[in-house]
Design an enzyme around this catalytic site. Structure first.
Site, PDB file in Angstrom:
ATOM      1  N   GLU A  32      -3.796   8.153  -4.839  1.00 45.73           N
ATOM      2  CA  GLU A  32      -4.056   7.528  -6.135  1.00 45.73           C
ATOM      3  C   GLU A  32      -5.333   8.106  -6.734  1.00 45.73           C
ATOM      4  OE1 GLU A  32      -1.972   3.229  -5.005  1.00 45.73           O
ATOM      5  OE2 GLU A  32      -4.146   3.375  -5.159  1.00 45.73           O
ATOM      6  N   ARG A  43       0.838  -1.197   0.000  1.00 49.28           N
ATOM      7  CA  ARG A  43       0.000   0.000   0.000  1.00 49.28           C
ATOM      8  C   ARG A  43       0.870   1.244   0.000  1.00 49.28           C
ATOM      9  NH1 ARG A  43      -3.333  -2.736  -1.651  1.00 49.28           N
ATOM     10  NH2 ARG A  43      -5.467  -3.132  -0.922  1.00 49.28           N
ATOM     11  N   HIS A  70      -1.226   1.047  -9.941  1.00 46.85           N
ATOM     12  CA  HIS A  70      -1.968   0.093  -9.103  1.00 46.85           C
ATOM     13  C   HIS A  70      -2.606  -0.998  -9.964  1.00 46.85           C
ATOM     14  CE1 HIS A  70      -3.996  -0.178  -4.913  1.00 46.85           C
ATOM     15  NE2 HIS A  70      -3.904  -1.382  -5.452  1.00 46.85           N
TER      16      HIS A  70
END
Length: 313
Positions: A262, A234, A284
C-alpha cells in the site's frame, strides 16, 4: 514538552489536531520519509505516528523520547523490544473504527451484489431512456436473506459484521484463524468447508504467520462461482496473483480494502484482472469515517493524559 506528528495526512485534513497543543509545542508533518525520521523526532518527548516506522535507530537518536502514540491498533511499525529496553512507553488505540469498518463492509458487499456499477452506467449512458420500459433486469442479483456468510476472524469487527448480516437474514458461520476462538452463538467451520459452502466470505483477521497467504490458489478455487469475497483485514492474507488467476477462471466478485503493498504499485497484477467490473478496490478507507477518526484523536489525547498523570517530563 515537545510533540511531533509524523504522518498527519493519514488522519485527514478535516480533523483538528490543535487539541495536542495543550500538552506543549507540536510539530506536524503531513508525511515523513524514512530518511526524515531522526531529524524530525530527535527532540521529541512524544511521537505520534500512524504508519511511520519507529525502530531502534530512531529511538537511539531521541534522548528525550518517553512515549510513542500509535494512531492505529496495530503496532508492527514500532520496535517494541527496543522501546521496552529504553523505558519508552508505546500506546495504541483499539475499537475506534469498528462501526466504520462494518459499514464499509456492507457498502462493498451491496456494490458488488447488486451490480451497481452496471446499473449506474446503464442510466447515465441513457440506455434506460431509450429502453421503452420502466425497469432493467440485465444483471440479476440475489437477496442477502437466506445466504450463508462465512467470516474469517470472528473478533470485535467480525462479530459486529455478523450481527448486521443476521439482521438482513443471512446465516453466519466462522473460521478461527488462531484455532482457539470458540463462539457459543455462531457455528465454527474448518476453512475448506466455510469457503466451499458460503455465498459471502469476509476477512476481518490480522496478518501473521497463520494468515499470510491463507487464501492461495487451492483455497480460492473452493469458493463457488457467483460468490463474493471481501477482505477488510490485511493485505497479504489473500495471495493476489492466485486471486487474479481464479477470477479469470470463474465468476467471482471481490472487494478489497487492503492490498499486500500500500499504496497499490502501478505494476500490480490486480490491474490485469480480465473482468475488472467484478473487482472493487478501495484505498484502505474502511476505518476512516469522520467519527472513527475523531474517536482516534480523542483516544490518543486520553493516552497522553494518562501517561502524564503517571510521569513527569
Amino acid at each position: 514538552m515537545k510533540l511531533v506528528i509524523l504522518d498527519a495526512k493519514t488522519l485527514g485534513d478535516d480533523i483538528d489536531l490543535s487539541v495536542f497543543e495543550k500538552f506543549g509545542e507540536v510539530k506536524v508533518f503531513d508525511v515523513t520519509t524514512p530518511g526524515e525520521r531522526i531529524e524530525r523526532c530527535k527532540d521529541a518527548d512524544i511521537i505520534i505516528t500512524n504508519k511511520v516506522v519507529i525502530d531502534e535507530e530512531v529511538m537511539a537518536a531521541c534522548e528525550h523520547l518517553r512515549l510513542i502514540c500509535v494512531a492505529a491498533t496495530g503496532m508492527n511499525n514500532i520496535d517494541l523490544k527496543a522501546a521496552q529496553k529504553r523505558g519508552i512507553e508505546v500506546k495504541n488505540v483499539s475499537g475506534y473504527s469498528t462501526d466504520s469498518v462494518v459499514q464499509h463492509t456492507f457498502a462493498m458487499l451491496f456494490y458488488l451484489m447488486e451490480k451497481l456499477p452496471y446499473y449506474d452506467d446503464y442510466v447515465k449512458s441513457k440506455a434506460w431512456s431509450d429502453s421503452g420500459i420502466f425497469t432493467c433486469i440485465d444483471r440479476p442479483f440475489h437477496e442477502l436473506r437466506g445466504r450463508q456468510w462465512g467470516i474469517i476472524g470472528l473478533g470485535t469487527i467480525g462479530k459486529a459484521v455478523a450481527k448486521v448480516a443476521e439482521a438482513f437474514g443471512a446465516t453466519v458461520v466462522y473460521y478461527s484463524t488462531s484455532g482457539e476462538n470458540e463462539d457459543p452463538y455462531y457455528p465454527r467451520m474448518e476453512l475448506d468447508t466455510l469457503l466451499s459452502t458460503s455465498h459471502i466470505v469476509s476477512i476481518h483477521a490480522p496478518l501473521n504467520e497463520k494468515t499470510k497467504n491463507l487464501l492461495d490458489f487451492a483455497k480460492l478455487e473452493k469458493i463457488p462461482a457467483g460468490s463474493i469475497l471481501l477482505n477488510l483485514g490485511r493485505g497479504g492474507i489473500i495471495n493476489e496473483t492466485d486471486l487474479v488467476h481464479v477470477m479469470d477462471d470463474k465468476e467471482l466478485y471481490v472487494g478489497l480494502d487492503v492490498t499486500e503493498k500500500e499504496p497499490l504499485p502501478e505494476d500490480s497484477i490486480l490491474y490485469e484482472v480480465a473482468n475488472p467490473d467484478r473487482l472493487l478496490i478501495t484505498p484502505h478507507i474502511a476505518w476512516t469515517s469522520i467519527e472513527a477518526r475523531e474517536k482516534l484523536i480523542a483516544a490518543i489525547v486520553h493516552n497522553i493524559e494518562v501517561f502524564l498523570k503517571k510521569h513527569t517530563i
